[in-house]
Design a protein around this motif. Structure first.
Motif, PDB file in Angstrom:
ATOM      1  N   ALA A 169      36.341  43.801  50.037  1.00 41.14           N
ATOM      2  CA  ALA A 169      36.115  42.734  49.065  1.00 41.14           C
ATOM      3  C   ALA A 169      35.656  41.450  49.737  1.00 41.14           C
ATOM      4  O   ALA A 169      35.088  40.571  49.066  1.00 41.14           O
ATOM      5  CB  ALA A 169      37.377  42.476  48.253  1.00 41.14           C
ATOM      6  N   ASN A 172      32.029  40.932  48.957  1.00 41.44           N
ATOM      7  CA  ASN A 172      31.574  41.049  47.568  1.00 41.44           C
ATOM      8  C   ASN A 172      30.481  40.037  47.234  1.00 41.44           C
ATOM      9  O   ASN A 172      29.488  40.381  46.579  1.00 41.44           O
ATOM     10  CB  ASN A 172      32.750  40.871  46.613  1.00 41.44           C
ATOM     11  N   ASP A 216      32.457  47.374  47.393  1.00 42.29           N
ATOM     12  CA  ASP A 216      33.701  47.193  46.666  1.00 42.29           C
ATOM     13  C   ASP A 216      33.495  46.314  45.439  1.00 42.29           C
ATOM     14  O   ASP A 216      34.415  46.090  44.666  1.00 42.29           O
ATOM     15  CB  ASP A 216      34.748  46.551  47.582  1.00 42.29           C
ATOM     16  N   ARG A 279      39.177  50.504  39.836  1.00 42.21           N
ATOM     17  CA  ARG A 279      38.752  49.763  41.021  1.00 42.21           C
ATOM     18  C   ARG A 279      38.186  48.398  40.660  1.00 42.21           C
ATOM     19  O   ARG A 279      38.268  47.467  41.458  1.00 42.21           O
ATOM     20  CB  ARG A 279      37.709  50.569  41.799  1.00 42.21           C
TER      21      ARG A 279
END
Length: 413
Positions: A169, A172, A216, A279
């Motif tokens: 993450a 991201n 992610d 997720r």
């Protein structure tokens, strides 16, 4: 003596012009690469590049570049609305502070947008340079971002020596920006008549596929899935499809608080057992949207002020999926406008989006598809991901607009 001075000044002018052209093109092309390692720098880098390019443009072309009425009205309107909202905001000083920061970002973005427009109208060299470097810059950025994910942050660890555990993450924001930059790069390759066209298109596609597979960020994945049909399939020559798209978007924004309530009531059950939605924390998002929407409707006309969500500490929530009664932002641009500015803001946002669609529709078909794909990708991220006024996001959108404009101009015959 006079002729020698004129000759000297001519050489100096040419040199300044070249410096300006290279600064603007390389600065824009390096933004996606920079965003892989420091995405938050998008909040300041466009301002710096815009200021430098603005000064060089004046020296090179002897005129001041102008960002245009559309950008000016948008920037002034957002900042003015934020300032006025401090009169009724939950936290007036917070609203004023954020409005001031937005003014600085929009000023820098306006300088960058204005110089990009001006440079494209003055110099064909910029188009040629952009054609050379932009696709490779996007490819390098996407490949680097994918490498970081597959290597579990090899380069990330070098700049974060105290890091004990890599979380995908962390990348991201970088992933999102790579996805947004993909379509201008792909379009440039597809329509520029390059000798390496096929191989570069394949490499871009493979790099993006590798990135999205490992990413992610479900917001990035969704943005690509949403934008691809608009790029390849949207019937841009048919007015009725533009009208239908506009009606759907504006109706969705107007009905966002009630849609949020329905999604939380009926949607959570449908998605909570699906891995991809788990997720993406879809249930958490839906609960956030629900309690933000209900608070927004407590002041439906003028809202609760700029960045109200950040300072509200008592949202009415059962904490079924999201364990807090505070949240930094609604994770949805429409609900953020609703809670901050109410019906006034929603009306202005609808007018702005309608104007954007109208400007895109007036472009040639291929350019319209590119702009619409970029527009829908950004709108998709704004619907599920980041706060609307985050500095890196606003700055990144300014860069994205400039990259798309360069791609359109560079491929025109």
């Amino acid at each position: 003596m006079i002729y020698s001075r004129i000759y000297f000044l001519g050489l100096m002018g040419l040199t300044i012009q070249k410096i300006y052209e290279w600064t603007l093109v390389l600065g824009l092309c390096l933004m996606p690469v920079m965003a892989v390692f420091a995405p938050r720098a998008l909040g300041i880098a466009p301002m710096v590049l815009g200021l430098i390019a603005f000064i060089l443009h004046r020296i090179a072309y002897k005129n001041w570049p102008w960002p245009g009425r559309g950008f000016t009205f948008l920037a002034v309107g957002v900042v003015a609305l934020g300032v006025f909202s401090s009169l009724w905001a939950v936290d007036g000083p917070q609203a004023l502070d954020r409005a001031g920061k937005l003014a600085a970002i929009f000023l820098g973005g306006g300088l960058l947008w204005g110089t990009t427009r001006g440079a494209l109208s003055h110099s064909d060299i910029i188009k040629v340079q952009f054609l050379k470097f932009m696709p490779w810059a996007a490819l390098v950025a996407t490949a680097l971002c994918a490498f970081e994910l597959y290597s579990r942050g090899m380069f990330y660890a070098l700049t974060h020596p105290d890091l004990h555990h890599f979380n995908p993450a962390f990348l991201n924001r970088s992933t999102v920006f790579c996805v947004l930059c993909f379509w201008p790069a792909f379009y440039t390759v597809q329509h520029a008549g390059r000798s390496d066209k096929n191989i570069l298109m394949i490499l871009l596609g493979l790099a993006m596929a590798a990135l999205l597979y490992k990413a992610d960020s479900q917001s990035a994945q969704l943005a690509f899935l949403v934008s691809a049909p608009f790029y390849f399939l949207f019937p841009a020559a048919r007015r009725e499809f533009w009208a239908a798209l506009g009606v759907c978007l504006l109706a969705g924004i107007a009905a966002a608080p009630w849609i949020a309530a329905l999604m939380f009531e009926h949607g959570v059950v449908a998605v909570q057992d699906i891995t991809w939605f788990q997720r993406s924390f879809a249930a958490n998002r839906m609960e956030i949207w629900d309690f933000v929407a209900r608070r927004a409707l407590e002041s439906p006309f003028w809202g609760h002020g700029l960045e109200a969500t950040r300072v509200i500490t008592d949202f009415d929530t059962q904490k079924l999926y999201f364990p807090e009664n505070t949240v930094l932002h609604p994770h949805n641009f429409a609900l953020q406008i609703w809670i901050e500015f109410g019906f006034i803001g929603v009306s202005l946002l609808s007018a702005a989006l309608g104007w954007f669609l109208l400007q895109i529709r007036r472009l040639p078909v291929l350019e319209a598809r590119l702009s619409l794909a970029v527009f829908m990708a950004a709108l998709s991220v704004a619907s599920t991901g980041y706060g609307l006024w985050q500095s890196w996001w606003v700055g990144g959108l300014c860069v994205l607009a400039c990259l798309s404009l360069c791609a359109q101009h560079a491929t025109r015959r």
